[in-house]
Design an enzyme around this catalytic site. Sequence first.
Site, mmCIF file in Angstrom:
data_model
loop_
_atom_site.group_PDB
_atom_site.id
_atom_site.type_symbol
_atom_site.label_atom_id
_atom_site.label_comp_id
_atom_site.label_asym_id
_atom_site.label_seq_id
_atom_site.Cartn_x
_atom_site.Cartn_y
_atom_site.Cartn_z
ATOM 1 N N THR A 81 27.026 39.664 55.453
ATOM 2 C CA THR A 81 25.608 39.552 55.800
ATOM 3 C C THR A 81 25.004 40.943 55.979
ATOM 4 O O THR A 81 25.669 41.880 56.399
ATOM 5 C CB THR A 81 25.405 38.727 57.075
ATOM 6 O OG1 THR A 81 26.022 39.393 58.187
ATOM 7 C CG2 THR A 81 25.976 37.332 56.916
ATOM 8 N N GLY A 82 23.733 41.049 55.626
ATOM 9 C CA GLY A 82 23.051 42.332 55.738
ATOM 10 C C GLY A 82 23.718 43.407 54.910
ATOM 11 O O GLY A 82 23.953 44.517 55.383
ATOM 12 N N TYR A 114 21.074 45.258 73.502
ATOM 13 C CA TYR A 114 21.972 45.393 72.346
ATOM 14 C C TYR A 114 23.428 45.344 72.797
ATOM 15 O O TYR A 114 24.248 44.618 72.227
ATOM 16 C CB TYR A 114 21.682 46.703 71.621
ATOM 17 C CG TYR A 114 22.644 47.012 70.499
ATOM 18 C CD1 TYR A 114 22.595 46.307 69.299
ATOM 19 C CD2 TYR A 114 23.594 48.024 70.627
ATOM 20 C CE1 TYR A 114 23.482 46.593 68.266
ATOM 21 C CE2 TYR A 114 24.479 48.319 69.601
ATOM 22 C CZ TYR A 114 24.413 47.603 68.424
ATOM 23 O OH TYR A 114 25.295 47.889 67.399
#
Length: 264
Positions: free
Chosen positions: A13-14, A154
Amino acid sequence: MLIDLHGHTALVTGSTHGIGLAIATVLADAGARVAINGRTPEGVDTVLAELRAESGVRDLVAAPGDVTDEAGAAAVLAATGDVAILVNNLGIFGATPALEITDEAWRRYFDVNVLTAVRLIRATLPGMKERGWGRVLNIASDSAIVVPVEMIHYGMSKTALLAVSRGFAKDAAGTGVTVNSVIAGPTHTGGVESFVYELVDPALPWDEAQREFMRVHRPQSLLQRLIEPEEIANMVAYLASPLSSATTGAAVRVDGGYVDSIIP
C-alpha cells in the site's frame, strides 16, 4: 542468501513513492508479482511505466484505490488477486503541538495508520492461512517506542500497529503465515524532507538541514544520518521470504540504532 519470491503476489500500500516504492521495487526484483497502489490510476500508471522501463522483467499490476475506505480497499484487492505478501506501508505523519491535536486528528491518524492495516489483514489473512503460507508486514516506526513530542498522535498510531501485528501473529499461529512489524527509523523521503524543513531553518542546503535535524531532533541515532528507503526495503524483502519462516510476532528494527534498547 538468495531471496526468491517467484510465484507470490505482493500488495504494497502507498507504493507510488518513498518507502513503499522502494519496497515494491525490491520485491519485484526478487521475483514477486507486485501490485502497485496509490490513490489515482494516473499516479499508479506513471510509476508502473517507470519501473517497467528500468527492468522489463518485473511482474507488476496496477491496483489504484483509496485503501482507507472499505470500497477502495475492496477495489484494490480485486485488482490484486490472491495476496500472499501484504505490506501495510501507507501512513500519514505531521508535526502538531501536543495540546493542539484535535479529536478529529486523533481519529484520522488511527483510521489511516491502524484501521486501514487491520481492514486489509482481515481481508487477506484467511486466504493465506487456507493456502498454508503468507507474510503480513506492517511498517511501523521508531516513534512507536520513542514517541516524539511534536507528533504524539502519530506515535500512538504506530504503537497500536505493533499490538495489531502481535495479535494477528497469534491468530495465524501454526498456519505457515507470519505477521511482523518493521520499525523504520528516520528515513530519507520527499515527505520527510518537507518535515525536516518544518523543524530547521528552511534556508539551509539539504545536507546541512539533515545534519541539523538529526543533531537537534534525533540525537539518539547511531547512524547520525537519515536511512535510505532501500535499506528498509531490504529488511522487508527478507521478512517476506521463506528464509524468515521462524520470525513471527516480532517488531524488527531498521532504525539506525535510534531506539536505545538492546532487544528488538
